[in-house]
Enzyme design. Structure first.
Site, mmCIF file in Angstrom:
data_model
loop_
_atom_site.group_PDB
_atom_site.id
_atom_site.type_symbol
_atom_site.label_atom_id
_atom_site.label_comp_id
_atom_site.label_asym_id
_atom_site.label_seq_id
_atom_site.Cartn_x
_atom_site.Cartn_y
_atom_site.Cartn_z
ATOM 1 N N TYR A 134 0.832 -1.209 0.000
ATOM 2 C CA TYR A 134 0.000 0.000 0.000
ATOM 3 C C TYR A 134 0.868 1.261 0.000
ATOM 4 C CZ TYR A 134 -3.750 3.201 1.513
ATOM 5 O OH TYR A 134 -4.656 4.226 1.606
ATOM 6 N N ARG A 185 -10.310 -0.606 10.711
ATOM 7 C CA ARG A 185 -9.891 0.776 10.964
ATOM 8 C C ARG A 185 -10.320 1.168 12.371
ATOM 9 N NH1 ARG A 185 -10.560 3.951 5.244
ATOM 10 N NH2 ARG A 185 -11.800 2.261 4.407
ATOM 11 N N SER A 212 -13.993 2.707 13.197
ATOM 12 C CA SER A 212 -15.104 1.756 13.053
ATOM 13 C C SER A 212 -14.959 0.595 14.034
ATOM 14 C CB SER A 212 -15.236 1.282 11.606
ATOM 15 O OG SER A 212 -13.989 0.981 11.058
ATOM 16 N N PHE A 223 -13.678 0.675 17.098
ATOM 17 C CA PHE A 223 -14.099 1.125 18.429
ATOM 18 C C PHE A 223 -15.618 1.316 18.491
ATOM 19 C CE2 PHE A 223 -9.863 3.277 19.911
ATOM 20 C CZ PHE A 223 -9.311 2.019 20.066
ATOM 21 N N TYR A 251 -4.251 -1.603 20.131
ATOM 22 C CA TYR A 251 -2.999 -2.245 19.723
ATOM 23 C C TYR A 251 -1.836 -1.390 20.191
ATOM 24 C CZ TYR A 251 -6.080 -5.195 17.120
ATOM 25 O OH TYR A 251 -7.075 -6.080 16.803
HETATM 26 N N1 LIG Z 1 -10.142 6.429 4.441
HETATM 27 C C1 LIG Z 1 -8.962 6.904 4.729
HETATM 28 O O1 LIG Z 1 -8.678 7.216 5.888
HETATM 29 C C2 LIG Z 1 -7.934 7.103 3.654
HETATM 30 C C3 LIG Z 1 -6.687 7.636 4.016
HETATM 31 C C4 LIG Z 1 -5.738 7.813 3.036
HETATM 32 C C5 LIG Z 1 -6.010 7.519 1.718
HETATM 33 N N2 LIG Z 1 -7.225 7.005 1.386
HETATM 34 C C6 LIG Z 1 -7.440 6.660 -0.026
HETATM 35 O O2 LIG Z 1 -8.715 7.077 -0.459
HETATM 36 C C7 LIG Z 1 -9.252 6.141 -1.392
HETATM 37 C C8 LIG Z 1 -10.615 5.674 -0.942
HETATM 38 O O3 LIG Z 1 -10.496 5.048 0.320
HETATM 39 P P1 LIG Z 1 -11.746 4.560 1.180
HETATM 40 O O4 LIG Z 1 -11.423 4.823 2.597
HETATM 41 O O5 LIG Z 1 -12.992 5.097 0.596
HETATM 42 O O6 LIG Z 1 -11.630 2.987 0.951
HETATM 43 P P2 LIG Z 1 -12.676 1.941 0.370
HETATM 44 O O7 LIG Z 1 -12.021 0.614 0.474
HETATM 45 O O8 LIG Z 1 -13.993 2.131 1.026
HETATM 46 O O9 LIG Z 1 -12.808 2.406 -1.130
HETATM 47 C C9 LIG Z 1 -11.992 1.942 -2.156
HETATM 48 C C10 LIG Z 1 -12.903 1.612 -3.341
HETATM 49 O O10 LIG Z 1 -12.091 1.226 -4.444
HETATM 50 C C11 LIG Z 1 -12.625 0.027 -4.997
HETATM 51 N N3 LIG Z 1 -11.512 -0.674 -5.625
HETATM 52 C C12 LIG Z 1 -10.439 -1.252 -5.020
HETATM 53 N N4 LIG Z 1 -9.607 -1.783 -5.928
HETATM 54 C C13 LIG Z 1 -10.167 -1.528 -7.142
HETATM 55 C C14 LIG Z 1 -9.800 -1.839 -8.472
HETATM 56 N N5 LIG Z 1 -8.679 -2.501 -8.733
HETATM 57 N N6 LIG Z 1 -10.608 -1.434 -9.489
HETATM 58 C C15 LIG Z 1 -11.756 -0.759 -9.219
HETATM 59 N N7 LIG Z 1 -12.165 -0.450 -7.977
HETATM 60 C C16 LIG Z 1 -11.375 -0.829 -6.960
HETATM 61 C C17 LIG Z 1 -13.237 -0.705 -3.824
HETATM 62 O O11 LIG Z 1 -14.201 -1.661 -4.203
HETATM 63 C C18 LIG Z 1 -13.843 0.454 -3.052
HETATM 64 O O12 LIG Z 1 -15.128 0.792 -3.505
HETATM 65 C C19 LIG Z 1 -8.227 5.015 -1.500
HETATM 66 O O13 LIG Z 1 -7.422 5.236 -2.631
HETATM 67 C C20 LIG Z 1 -7.405 5.165 -0.247
HETATM 68 O O14 LIG Z 1 -6.103 4.695 -0.424
HETATM 69 C C21 LIG Z 1 -8.179 6.779 2.322
#
Ligand SMILES: NC(=O)c1ccc[n+]([C@@H]2O[C@H](COP(=O)([O-])OP(=O)(O)OC[C@H]3O[C@@H](n4cnc5c(N)ncnc54)[C@H](O)[C@@H]3O)[C@@H](O)[C@H]2O)c1
Length: 326
Positions: free
Chosen positions: A143, A184, A187, A189, A202
């Protein structure tokens, strides 16, 4: 505008789709439904301006759009470690495919990067000029390094082919539609507290995180996309820092129970401190988070309260105590 949101059925992506439609745009939501859920976007399916494509970003895609938000990538450790090679592919091949599309149709593209590019930071708080402290061969590397390469690709397509890029380094974001039991910390907690279980901490619980409510984050993403001539990464997160222990106490109090915690060993490479310096976001975007932890947690707890009651079990086979604090 016609706007593509990859990962649009996920937690952040679905909120972004809501916002872009509310702003009057046509939204193309693309998802492979690995961690995304239909129920996140079900309310949008009747909208003439909303289109859903089941597609994997690892495969090329050619459609006509004006803007691309590239969010497709599992974000929680149990999910991105489930198939680490696929996580790297989503970040590398997925980002290349979206950049090729952006180049071909001359669309502006925003990459969802992450605070994980800073690894276990030796600089605190983290500014965008800090290059990070990342283990390239550990269980989180698929990642962290995947996202670092995605940033590299964005900058190279910009320098080489003048693709109009934006890079958001997103810090811990929480809110409604997070997957129940996905490891995460918020969620975890909330679900544990609602079930009357002990909250799993942890490590010592002294490690800190900053938590940004999803509506604030979406506002930051939209502003970054709209800004002109800013190609370098921008931190988006809430700079108010809490220890994991403090978070456990707040969640317990808001749910209305005693604080009951159980301690487990810290997973490998789990960062000890994480706090964004958002000076750049303030200056470039006039953005800062407005929703305080208490308010955001209250909204999140209300949403989970309904779901936990309705389903009575954690989501997609990963337990609520999976070892992750991101
Ligand atoms: N939530 C956070 O705290 C956070 C922090 C830093 C970065 N991000 C980034 O934000 C973005 C969204 O995160 P999130 O928290 O909504 O996560 P999430 O897992 O809910 O959303 C990711 C989405 O991408 C889809 N997906 C994954 N691989 C795929 C692929 N190969 N092709 C098509 N769709 C695909 C999943 O089905 C999902 O709907 C991600 O790129 C994540 O790295 C999130």
């Amino acid at each position: 505008m016609r706007i593509l949101v990859t990962g649009g059925a996920g937690f952040i992506g679905s909120h972004l789709c809501d916002r872009l439609l509310a702003d009057g745009h046509h939204v193309v939501c693309l998802d492979n439904f690995f961690t995304g859920r239909r129920e996140n976007i079900e309310h949008l399916l009747h909208d003439q301006r909303f289109e859903l494509i089941r597609h994997d970003v690892v495969e090329p895609l050619f459609i006509d759009v004006d803007q691309i938000y590239n969010l497709a990538c599992p974000a929680s450790p149990p999910h991105y470690q489930y198939n680490p090679v696929k996580t790297v592919k989503s970040n590398v091949m997925g980002t290349i495919n979206m950049l090729v599309l952006a180049k071909r149709v001359r669309a502006r593209i925003l990459q969802a990067s992450t605070s994980e590019v800073y690894g276990d930071p030796t600089v605190h708080p983290q500014t965008e000029s800090y290059w990070g402290n990342v283990n390239p061969i550990g269980p989180r590397s698929c990642y962290d390094e995947g996202k670092r390469v995605a940033e590299t690709l964005m900058m190279d397509y910009h320098r080489q082919d003048r693709v109009d890029i934006r890079i958001a380094r997103i810090f811990n974001t929480y809110g409604t539609r997070m997957l129940e039991g996905d490891g995460r910390v918020v969620s975890n907690f909330v679900v544990q507290a609602l079930r009357g279980q002990e909250l799993t901490i942890y490590g010592s619980g002294e490690q800190s995180r900053s938590f940004c409510y999803v509506d604030d984050l979406v506002e930051g993403l939209v502003r970054l996309m709209a800004t002109e001539g800013r190609y370098e990464p921008v931190n988006l997160g809430n700079p108010v820092e809490f220890t994991i222990k403090e978070l456990a106490e707040r969640v317990s109090r808001l749910v209305g129970g005693d604080v009951r915690t159980v301690y487990r060993p810290l997973p490998q490479d789990d960062p000890t401190q994480r706090q964004p310096d958002i000076t750049r976001a303030r200056q470039w975007l006039g953005w800062e988070p407005g929703i305080q932890l208490e308010e955001g947690l209250t909204r999140t707890i209300a949403w989970f309260r309904e779901r936990v009651g309705r389903r009575g079990g954690p989501g997609i086979g990963i337990t609520a105590s999976s070892p992750a604090t991101s």
